[in-house]
Scaffold this motif. Structure first.
Motif, mmCIF file in Angstrom:
data_model
loop_
_atom_site.group_PDB
_atom_site.id
_atom_site.type_symbol
_atom_site.label_atom_id
_atom_site.label_comp_id
_atom_site.label_asym_id
_atom_site.label_seq_id
_atom_site.Cartn_x
_atom_site.Cartn_y
_atom_site.Cartn_z
ATOM 1 N N ASP A 54 -4.105 14.369 -7.832
ATOM 2 C CA ASP A 54 -5.217 13.584 -7.293
ATOM 3 C C ASP A 54 -6.312 14.509 -6.755
ATOM 4 O O ASP A 54 -6.198 15.741 -6.792
ATOM 5 C CB ASP A 54 -4.726 12.591 -6.227
ATOM 6 C CG ASP A 54 -4.331 13.253 -4.914
ATOM 7 O OD1 ASP A 54 -4.448 14.495 -4.794
ATOM 8 O OD2 ASP A 54 -3.888 12.531 -4.004
ATOM 9 N N TRP A 110 -6.936 -2.380 -2.748
ATOM 10 C CA TRP A 110 -7.320 -1.625 -1.558
ATOM 11 C C TRP A 110 -7.523 -0.139 -1.811
ATOM 12 O O TRP A 110 -7.833 0.606 -0.891
ATOM 13 C CB TRP A 110 -6.264 -1.816 -0.467
ATOM 14 C CG TRP A 110 -4.857 -1.731 -0.988
ATOM 15 C CD1 TRP A 110 -4.151 -0.618 -1.302
ATOM 16 C CD2 TRP A 110 -4.014 -2.833 -1.261
ATOM 17 N NE1 TRP A 110 -2.911 -0.942 -1.757
ATOM 18 C CE2 TRP A 110 -2.780 -2.315 -1.739
ATOM 19 C CE3 TRP A 110 -4.156 -4.225 -1.152
ATOM 20 C CZ2 TRP A 110 -1.713 -3.121 -2.101
ATOM 21 C CZ3 TRP A 110 -3.088 -5.019 -1.502
ATOM 22 C CH2 TRP A 110 -1.876 -4.476 -1.984
ATOM 23 N N TYR A 111 -7.327 0.316 -3.068
ATOM 24 C CA TYR A 111 -7.562 1.728 -3.359
ATOM 25 C C TYR A 111 -9.036 1.939 -3.700
ATOM 26 O O TYR A 111 -9.747 1.015 -4.113
ATOM 27 C CB TYR A 111 -6.656 2.194 -4.505
ATOM 28 C CG TYR A 111 -5.206 2.252 -4.070
ATOM 29 C CD1 TYR A 111 -4.733 3.337 -3.342
ATOM 30 C CD2 TYR A 111 -4.345 1.201 -4.348
ATOM 31 C CE1 TYR A 111 -3.419 3.368 -2.915
ATOM 32 C CE2 TYR A 111 -3.036 1.227 -3.925
ATOM 33 C CZ TYR A 111 -2.568 2.311 -3.200
ATOM 34 O OH TYR A 111 -1.284 2.335 -2.761
ATOM 35 N N SER A 134 0.551 5.492 0.316
ATOM 36 C CA SER A 134 -0.351 6.592 0.672
ATOM 37 C C SER A 134 -0.235 7.772 -0.286
ATOM 38 O O SER A 134 -1.160 8.575 -0.390
ATOM 39 C CB SER A 134 -0.056 7.074 2.101
ATOM 40 O OG SER A 134 -0.315 6.050 3.031
ATOM 41 N N LEU A 178 -2.580 6.106 -9.641
ATOM 42 C CA LEU A 178 -3.471 5.784 -8.533
ATOM 43 C C LEU A 178 -3.204 6.703 -7.339
ATOM 44 O O LEU A 178 -2.095 7.236 -7.192
ATOM 45 C CB LEU A 178 -3.289 4.326 -8.093
ATOM 46 C CG LEU A 178 -3.915 3.240 -8.977
ATOM 47 C CD1 LEU A 178 -3.499 1.868 -8.479
ATOM 48 C CD2 LEU A 178 -5.434 3.362 -8.992
ATOM 49 N N SER A 179 -4.218 6.848 -6.537
ATOM 50 C CA SER A 179 -4.111 7.585 -5.279
ATOM 51 C C SER A 179 -5.233 7.123 -4.371
ATOM 52 O O SER A 179 -6.312 6.727 -4.835
ATOM 53 C CB SER A 179 -4.226 9.095 -5.520
ATOM 54 O OG SER A 179 -4.459 9.785 -4.307
ATOM 55 N N GLN A 180 -5.001 7.181 -3.071
ATOM 56 C CA GLN A 180 -6.058 6.803 -2.121
ATOM 57 C C GLN A 180 -7.252 7.744 -2.216
ATOM 58 O O GLN A 180 -8.370 7.390 -1.795
ATOM 59 C CB GLN A 180 -5.499 6.817 -0.696
ATOM 60 C CG GLN A 180 -4.964 8.163 -0.247
ATOM 61 C CD GLN A 180 -4.452 8.129 1.181
ATOM 62 O OE1 GLN A 180 -5.034 7.471 2.032
ATOM 63 N NE2 GLN A 180 -3.341 8.824 1.431
ATOM 64 N N TYR A 227 0.849 -1.192 0.000
ATOM 65 C CA TYR A 227 0.000 0.000 0.000
ATOM 66 C C TYR A 227 0.889 1.247 0.000
ATOM 67 O O TYR A 227 1.880 1.331 0.746
ATOM 68 C CB TYR A 227 -0.901 0.004 1.220
ATOM 69 C CG TYR A 227 -1.861 1.179 1.240
ATOM 70 C CD1 TYR A 227 -3.109 1.080 0.641
ATOM 71 C CD2 TYR A 227 -1.509 2.386 1.853
ATOM 72 C CE1 TYR A 227 -3.998 2.153 0.657
ATOM 73 C CE2 TYR A 227 -2.385 3.452 1.875
ATOM 74 C CZ TYR A 227 -3.623 3.337 1.273
ATOM 75 O OH TYR A 227 -4.492 4.393 1.287
#
Length: 778
Positions: A762, A730-731, A669, A695-697, A667
């Motif tokens: 993001d 998990w994102y 952040s 990608l980004s949370q 993961y």
């Protein structure tokens, strides 16, 4: 005051010219570089100079790389003379690469101004001096060496020659101080140029002194004394180079010097970075660092000066027959010339009489080095009648009656020395110095002697320009002056592909700057994409001791470690070596491991199981992260650095480390992503198709593609990437992590050699720029 304002204005002119010719560098001072190799190394050197000068000046050469080797700063140019000009920017808090780029522009301006001063001393005219300054500051040789800021800062060389000429005209303490000061600053700026200038100045002093009408003891003692004082001040800077040469055998092999030695053909070749001449030559014939063509304008103006200079009235000779002892010198000249010829045409010649070896010649270097000053001495005493006229006048009389300014003859000495020296091992001159003078064994690229040629051409080209302007009247005179300046700029027009460095500081380096837990080993130690240079750029933040490094010379300790990592020979012995070297921290940059990944992770797993390494924490970095481990023997307090926190995906730090060892994703952040196409240094024909994912949370807001240093921008289209979503489940289930752009043709104003960079933003407003992609776009 008016004079100061005028001089500042002239310097500002050359600074503005530098900004214009290198555009868009001035608009990207924080990120731009001609490449991400040597300019990054030089950025680190200049930053370390400034840091050491303000923190521990007595430990300047104990730079924090290549631990535990001695005096790492001496493995390359120390560039202290350039750092002094960057120190104010450093104290003001400018970023290291910003300081470097400002110094690049100042280096061009300084070279132009130095040449201007030399040319003005000869011509007493501003426009011809500006023309000569443009030539010297921006000649294609400089753009071929855009990665070497120490070569761009060449303005001390024409200032040395100008100060010497001024001192010869009127010996005075102030002028001697200017000569010594310029020589000192040249030595602090560029060790190569120090060696070249030392030879050129020594020969020039001898030439000027021997050709003066009477013996001028003030000239001899003042000029030699000024150089001696400057040389004495340089001794503390030069001693570390001597130490590492003797301690580690840090010297260039003859074959290496030969590869950096020019041939006569190289004087006809120019860099592909020349917009005016670069397209005229076949790239197959290009020789890196050996493309020495000075440009047509300087040659034309020099020839014009030689052909059109007005004649002076000849003075009568003494008519006194030469003394008989001159015949001994004549005989010595003939004998040395014969020996030099034998050495040039035979592999080895031996003369034995009665079992006694009287002569052994295997090259022409030694006899020629003795022969040339002997010929100059002979001509200075009295020229043969065939050269000086029936009266057999001294060379001083001949030069005094010459059509040319006396300083032009001294400049000619620099041209001759520069040409001979640039040939390196292909001629006698540098070969002799390499064999008999220890300092010259550190010179890899003998072709850099060419800088003396460009210095020597400055007064000749300025004289040609002055004569050309002087032969016109009225508006034709002004038009000729203007056209010469325009022609000078056209002659030196460059084209440089500016790459964009990643100047953000990832979390690991910010942690290291706080904790200062060193020495540190970063893995991998070397990659094809130059990770070792990026480590140095990040070292400008933390200044912590590293086992890593890159420079002009690699110490044995580093070479052995690097070899073991690249050959997958990492084992307990490797760990014991790290312990012996005092290494306390090892950081694994997992995204950079490449083909060494399996070997590195196997070693890490075995050594952590044995307790010789201990995992401390993971930091966001790229896609997979940066993993910090302690060498437990050297960091017994390692438990206090352990991070047992949990990430939003539910993984504890130790579990993320185990996932790395198993080859599973972890993961992150921060914002992360990848460009999948095109690759680095790709050849693009027709349309440009770029694709990747991010990608980004918090989800991705938008992706922008920058072309040619962000002078052209495109917003990327977005699409779904089920494979990426499956890899990182998990994102947030936000759609469209993929991005793509299609550009049908190269936009107007974008050169063929350009770059592309992706910026990701993001939904929380956080920004990430991915590594710059240089490419050739037809």
């Amino acid at each position: 005051m008016r004079r100061v304002i005028r001089e500042v204005g002239i310097f500002a002119f050359f600074f503005a010219a530098a900004a214009g010719l290198t555009w868009p560098l001035a608009s990207h001072l924080r990120t731009a570089a001609p490449d991400l190799g040597d300019p990054i190394l030089n950025t680190w050197i200049l930053d370390w100079d400034c840091y050491a000068l303000t923190h521990s000046p007595l430990h300047l050469f104990d730079a924090p790389i290549y631990h535990p080797s001695k005096y790492p700063l001496a493995y390359s140019e120390n560039m202290l003379g350039i750092a002094l000009f960057g120190l104010p920017f450093h104290l003001l808090g400018f970023a290291p690469l910003t300081i470097y780029n400002l110094l690049v522009l100042l280096g061009f301006a300084h070279a132009g101004y130095g040449a201007f001063v030399l040319a003005r001393m000869i011509t007493r005219s501003a426009i011809p001096s500006i023309v000569a300054g443009i030539f010297f500051a921006f000649t294609s040789f400089k753009f071929d060496h855009m990665s070497h800021i120490q070569i761009l800062w060449s303005g001390w060389l024409p200032l040395i020659l100008a100060a010497l000429i001024a001192f010869a005209a009127r010996p005075a303490i102030v002028r001697a101080a200017l000569l010594g000061g310029a020589f000192l600053m040249n030595g602090l700026t560029n060790i190569h140029f120090l060696l070249f200038a030392a030879i050129a100045v020594a020969v020039s002093i001898a030439f000027i002194g021997l050709t003066q009408a009477t013996f001028n003891w003030r000239f001899w003692t003042g000029s030699i004394g000024a150089i001696a004082v400057a040389s004495a001040l340089l001794i503390p800077i030069l001693l570390p180079y001597r130490t590492i040469s003797r301690l580690y055998g840090a010297r260039r092999l003859p074959a290496e010097v030969l590869s950096g030695s020019a041939t006569w053909d190289d004087w006809l070749r120019t860099t592909s970075r020349s917009r005016t001449y670069g397209q005229l030559q076949d790239p197959a014939f290009a020789h890196a660092e050996r493309q020495l063509f000075p440009g047509m304008l300087s040659i034309v103006l020099t020839v014009y000066a030689f052909l059109t200079a007005p004649r002076r009235t000849r003075t009568a000779g003494s008519g006194v027959p030469p003394p008989r002892w001159l015949r001994a010198i004549d005989i010595a000249i003939i004998v040395l010339a014969a020996i030099a010829w034998i050495g040039a045409v035979t592999a080895e010649y031996r003369l034995d009489i009665g079992g006694v070896r009287l002569l052994s010649v295997d090259n022409s270097a030694i006899p020629l080095v003795i022969l040339i000053p002997l010929v100059i001495l002979r001509l200075a005493i009295r020229m043969p009648s065939a050269l000086g006229g029936s009266d057999g006048r001294a060379l001083s009389d001949v030069l005094r009656d010459s059509r040319f300014h006396p300083a032009l003859w001294t400049a000619s000495i620099w041209i001759i020395l520069g040409i001979l020296g640039s040939l390196g091992m292909n001629a006698f001159f540098h070969a002799y110095l390499y064999k008999h003078v220890e300092a010259f064994r550190a010179v890899r690229a003998a072709a850099r002697w060419a800088i003396l040629v460009y210095v020597g051409l400055v007064p000749w080209a300025a004289s040609g320009a002055a004569e050309l302007i002087a032969r016109r009247r009225g508006w034709r005179r002004d038009a000729t002056a203007g056209l010469l300046v325009i022609a000078a700029f056209i002659d030196v027009l460059p084209r440089v592909r500016w790459e964009q460095a990643l100047v953000q500081h990832p979390p690991f380096y910010r942690w290291l700057a706080r904790e200062r837990v060193g020495p540190v080993l970063e893995l991998p130690m070397h990659t094809d994409m130059g990770a070792e240079f990026q480590y140095l750029l990040q070292a400008t933040l933390h200044h912590t001791t590293l086992l890593n490094g890159t420079s002009g010379w690699e110490p044995t300790a580093h070479e052995r470690l690097r070899w073991r990592t690249e050959q997958n020979r990492m084992d307990e012995t490797f760990t014991r070596t790290l312990e012996r070297y005092g290494c306390r921290i090892v950081v694994i940059h997992s995204d950079l491991l490449g083909i060494t990944k399996a070997g590195v992770l196997r070693w890490v797993a075995a050594e952590t199981a044995a307790g010789r390494l201990a995992f401390l924490r993971r930091f966001d970095g790229g896609i997979s992260g940066d993993y910090v481990l302690a060498v437990t023997r050297n960091l017994p307090e390692w438990p206090r650095y352990v991070d047992n926190s949990w990430d939003p995906a539910g993984f504890q730090q130790g579990e993320s480390f185990q996932r790395l060892l198993r080859g599973e994703p972890t993961y992150t952040s921060s914002v992360f992503g990848r460009v999948e196409s095109p690759g680095m240094y790709a050849d693009v024909h027709g349309p440009l198709d770029l694709s990747g994912w991010a990608l980004s949370q918090y989800g991705i807001d938008h992706v922008t593609v920058f072309v040619h240093g962000a002078t052209v921008r495109f917003t990327a289209d977005r699409h779904d990437r089920p494979d990426v979503a499956a890899m990182f489940p998990w994102y947030p289930k936000v759609p469209q992590p993929g991005f793509v752009i299609h550009v049908p043709q190269r936009p107007r104003g974008v050169p063929r050699d350009t770059d592309v960079q992706v910026e990701i933003v993001d939904s929380a407003g956080r920004t990430l720029r991915l590594p710059d992609i240089p490419l050739h776009w037809d």
